[in-house]
Design a protein around this motif. Sequence first.
Motif, PDB file in Angstrom:
ATOM      1  N   VAL A 251       0.828  -1.545   0.108  1.00 31.75           N
ATOM      2  CA  VAL A 251      -0.509  -0.056  -0.006  1.00 31.75           C
ATOM      3  C   VAL A 251       0.819   1.364   0.002  1.00 31.75           C
ATOM      4  O   VAL A 251       1.637   1.139   1.262  1.00 31.75           O
ATOM      5  CB  VAL A 251      -0.928   0.208   1.207  1.00 31.75           C
ATOM      6  N   THR A 252       0.994   2.381  -0.962  1.00 35.27           N
ATOM      7  CA  THR A 252       1.687   3.154  -1.369  1.00 35.27           C
ATOM      8  C   THR A 252       0.846   4.355  -1.243  1.00 35.27           C
ATOM      9  O   THR A 252       0.007   4.244  -2.349  1.00 35.27           O
ATOM     10  CB  THR A 252       2.757   3.130  -1.858  1.00 35.27           C
ATOM     11  N   ASP A 253       1.341   5.616  -1.266  1.00 30.26           N
ATOM     12  CA  ASP A 253       0.825   7.019  -0.877  1.00 30.26           C
ATOM     13  C   ASP A 253       1.693   7.850  -2.144  1.00 30.26           C
ATOM     14  O   ASP A 253       1.227   8.925  -2.341  1.00 30.26           O
ATOM     15  CB  ASP A 253       0.811   7.687  -0.244  1.00 30.26           C
ATOM     16  N   PHE A 254       2.327   7.178  -3.212  1.00 32.96           N
ATOM     17  CA  PHE A 254       3.038   7.696  -4.117  1.00 32.96           C
ATOM     18  C   PHE A 254       3.263   7.145  -5.492  1.00 32.96           C
ATOM     19  O   PHE A 254       3.472   6.029  -5.532  1.00 32.96           O
ATOM     20  CB  PHE A 254       4.436   7.223  -3.360  1.00 32.96           C
ATOM     21  N   ALA A 255       2.262   7.618  -6.274  1.00 32.86           N
ATOM     22  CA  ALA A 255       2.043   7.292  -7.763  1.00 32.86           C
ATOM     23  C   ALA A 255       3.256   7.004  -8.553  1.00 32.86           C
ATOM     24  O   ALA A 255       4.075   8.417  -8.303  1.00 32.86           O
ATOM     25  CB  ALA A 255       0.853   8.308  -8.021  1.00 32.86           C
ATOM     26  N   HIS A 270      -0.757  10.639  -3.530  1.00 40.39           N
ATOM     27  CA  HIS A 270      -0.259  11.503  -1.888  1.00 40.39           C
ATOM     28  C   HIS A 270      -1.646  12.041  -1.440  1.00 40.39           C
ATOM     29  O   HIS A 270      -1.280  13.204  -1.074  1.00 40.39           O
ATOM     30  CB  HIS A 270       0.497  12.482  -3.124  1.00 40.39           C
ATOM     31  N   LEU A 271      -2.245  11.215  -1.218  1.00 42.09           N
ATOM     32  CA  LEU A 271      -3.374  12.154  -0.232  1.00 42.09           C
ATOM     33  C   LEU A 271      -2.619  11.844   1.579  1.00 42.09           C
ATOM     34  O   LEU A 271      -4.015  12.748   2.422  1.00 42.09           O
ATOM     35  CB  LEU A 271      -4.251  10.784  -0.127  1.00 42.09           C
ATOM     36  N   GLY A 272      -1.778  11.400   2.294  1.00 43.84           N
ATOM     37  CA  GLY A 272      -1.751  11.409   3.746  1.00 43.84           C
ATOM     38  C   GLY A 272      -2.137  12.610   3.818  1.00 43.84           C
ATOM     39  O   GLY A 272      -2.892  12.942   5.221  1.00 43.84           O
ATOM     40  N   ALA A 273      -1.524  13.543   3.437  1.00 37.28           N
ATOM     41  CA  ALA A 273      -2.103  15.272   4.168  1.00 37.28           C
ATOM     42  C   ALA A 273      -3.153  16.149   3.852  1.00 37.28           C
ATOM     43  O   ALA A 273      -3.570  16.893   4.516  1.00 37.28           O
ATOM     44  CB  ALA A 273      -0.263  15.747   4.521  1.00 37.28           C
ATOM     45  N   SER A 274      -3.254  15.241   2.759  1.00 36.22           N
ATOM     46  CA  SER A 274      -4.677  16.282   2.410  1.00 36.22           C
ATOM     47  C   SER A 274      -6.379  16.273   2.888  1.00 36.22           C
ATOM     48  O   SER A 274      -6.911  15.376   2.062  1.00 36.22           O
ATOM     49  CB  SER A 274      -4.781  15.610   0.456  1.00 36.22           C
ATOM     50  N   THR A 275      -6.138  16.753   4.595  1.00 38.75           N
ATOM     51  CA  THR A 275      -7.697  16.515   4.510  1.00 38.75           C
ATOM     52  C   THR A 275      -7.290  17.850   5.368  1.00 38.75           C
ATOM     53  O   THR A 275      -6.424  18.954   5.086  1.00 38.75           O
ATOM     54  CB  THR A 275      -7.758  15.903   6.267  1.00 38.75           C
ATOM     55  N   GLU A 276      -9.161  18.564   5.507  1.00 37.14           N
ATOM     56  CA  GLU A 276      -8.589  19.859   5.398  1.00 37.14           C
ATOM     57  C   GLU A 276      -8.386  20.400   6.618  1.00 37.14           C
ATOM     58  O   GLU A 276      -7.188  21.484   7.133  1.00 37.14           O
ATOM     59  CB  GLU A 276     -10.122  20.497   6.396  1.00 37.14           C
TER      60      GLU A 276
END
Length: 387
Positions: A251-255, A270-276
């Motif tokens: 499972v990786t956050d990097f395409a 790369h969604l790790g920090a992409s929250t409001e």
Amino acid sequence: MFQYHCLNPIAEKGLGLFNEEYKKSEDLQECDAVLVRSAKMHDMELPESVKVIARAGAGVNNIPVKDCAEKGVVVFNTPGANANGVKELVLAGMLLASRDIVGGIEWVAKEKDQEDIDKLAEKQKKQFAGCEIMGKKLGIIGLGAIGAMVANAASALGMEVYGYDPYISIDAAWNLSRTIKHIKSLDEIYSQCDYITIHVPLLDSTKEMINKEALDKMKDGVVLLNFARDLLVDEDALIEALDSGKVKKYVTDFANHTVAGHKGILVTPHLGASTEESEENCAVMAVKEVRDFLENGNIKNSVNFPNCDMGTCVAVGRIAICHKNIPNMISQFTKILGAEGLNIADMTNKSKGEYAYTLIDLESTASKEALDELKAIEGVSRVRVVK
Ligand SMILES: NC(=O)c1ccc[n+]([C@@H]2O[C@H](COP(=O)([O-])OP(=O)(O)OC[C@H]3O[C@@H](n4cnc5c(N)ncnc54)[C@H](O)[C@@H]3O)[C@@H](O)[C@H]2O)c1
Ligand SMILES: O=C(O)[C@H](O)COP(=O)(O)O
């Protein structure tokens, strides 16, 4: 008046903390500060006017941190500000790897027009079944802001958590649940754990730390999670281990082209920090760091210069000097100031590795000549009149 430029979109909650003394500029020229997330800065020419770069996030591998130190540009990041956002996605990643939730959802979407979809679903569901994470062993490499949060949350979900971090900070250690097993060798993580998640910065020393040798030592059917940086894993070796069945899921956050679309790999963009919440926390912390630095010369959370805090200047003037951490610097500064008859009201000198920073409060204003003399000292990269 200060000018700043954003290389990536930065949350308004943070930018709103800049007051009327600050102007947002559409280009870098004349800017005092740069705010950035993941934009690559290594090949960028920075104008001399740039004194500070704030990374609204954790990883600074996109910034030429050492070159900046040489030029007297202070680089900040925002430690821990997005850690909860990443922790939650790591937990989601473990669950997605354990049961074929994605496959099941895709199946329902594909069969949506079947008249007896309810009956069909009951018949087909076994192909998407999986296992639970409770009772499984989770190995965490790197127990910083994110690793420690993942450790505590996984422990609360009933996992047996093994933590490895030879450089753990005192704060992170205090924050860890007592249930976390302190592991002193990576081999123990590799040989014991059903799930392994990596939360270290990308450095020369950590690049491809998950390589063929490490993969060979892991348990058959291990699930590997990477929400830190793709280059931490030798992904060619990983694909081999996955295709042979050694690794069950990656499972990786990097395409990238190696992992995208490969069977057994779950890739998020790369969604790790992409929250409001994370975006706002990072922006707020970054703007506060920039303002305290530009207005008072203070440094907190820099990755290339030491922390240094003299509060707000109450003397007539304040000078900030970025320089090399070498002998005889302070005596040269005081000699030049003393020769001008300038009395020092307060002074702090701090160092971090090769670099150092000095703040000097003066009882009268330094002349241009004195400032030029300070700038000319070998090892001084920048002299700034803060007040
Ligand atoms: N996917 C995302 O959106 C996302 C978001 C935030 C951070 N990140 C990545 O995650 C990394 C970690 O973030 P963080 O906020 O936890 O940083 P952090 O600095 O708080 O923690 C990093 C930890 O790694 C440890 N470490 C360093 N080298 C190690 C090694 N060789 N072996 C074991 N431990 C080692 C350090 O001691 C530290 O405790 C960042 O550097 C960044 O690359 C990704
Ligand atoms: O290091 C980080 O903080 C993360 O990788 C987040 O990057 P982003 O701010 O570009 O989402």
